[in-house]
Enzyme design. Sequence first.
Site, short mmCIF file in Angstrom:
data_model
loop_
_atom_site.label_atom_id
_atom_site.label_comp_id
_atom_site.label_asym_id
_atom_site.label_seq_id
_atom_site.Cartn_x
_atom_site.Cartn_y
_atom_site.Cartn_z
N ASP A 113 0.65 -1.05 0.04
CA ASP A 113 -0.17 0.18 0.44
C ASP A 113 0.84 1.80 -0.40
O ASP A 113 1.27 1.70 1.15
CB ASP A 113 -1.53 -0.38 1.16
N LYS A 136 -10.12 0.24 -2.43
CA LYS A 136 -9.42 0.10 -0.60
C LYS A 136 -10.24 0.60 -0.24
O LYS A 136 -9.42 2.01 -0.62
CB LYS A 136 -8.26 -0.88 -0.62
N LYS A 139 -7.29 3.68 -3.19
CA LYS A 139 -7.21 3.68 -2.06
C LYS A 139 -7.61 4.72 -1.48
O LYS A 139 -6.74 6.16 -1.89
CB LYS A 139 -6.25 2.70 -0.88
#
Length: 234
Positions: free
Chosen positions: A103, A194, A165
């Site tokens: 991430d 996400k 995300k």
Amino acid sequence: MNLCYTDKKERGKGMELNRYIDHTLLKADATRDQILNLCAEAKKYHFASVCVNSSWVSLCATELTDSDVKVCTVVGFPLGAMSSEAKAFECAQAVKDGADEIDMVMNIGELKAGNEDAVVHDIQSVVQAAKGRCVKVILENCLLSKAQIVRACELCVEAGADFVKTSTGFSSAGAKLEDVKLMKESVRGACKVKAAGGVRTHGDLLAMIKAGADRIGTSAGIALLADEPNESDY
């Protein structure tokens, strides 16, 4: 592109709620015992992954051997303002230590300045260093306009990211339903979404999934499944 799902049968049936969750502990004062507990909980509940700072990747990889839980770590976290070379190095070391998913935080300043080539290069540097592992790009939506969120999603797709995300959980706001919907529309099926930061109840979890989230980042995963209120987050 690796969209971070390995069990096609599970996907086809509709994933169980636990498999949406990245069980997260990114606090600066997290201890070894807390990380071990995070891994034990993730194995017990069969969460999608544990999400930890990179110093814990090797430990988590060992603890989660032969389990169905992936090891996720963060790169360029939480600001995203590091050099692309530094992010790529951090990613490469995490992969070497056993990370399955990365991430990374986008270079937010470059996006806001309109330096799109720099944004794409930054993401591509990490994608290449990940060597086929799943890469999720954190946009930090609370710092962006709606138009900037849309453009960021488009650039992430161009750069080969697997997920976009919503947030780090460390800025002024976390995931918002309208942003998740906008991101889902903006990637046009080319990558996944996400939601992270502020997902604290079972209702929040269901709402984010309905809005289009394919993964949820939260430290309150057990409470979410049990439909219990929880004030914790990252």
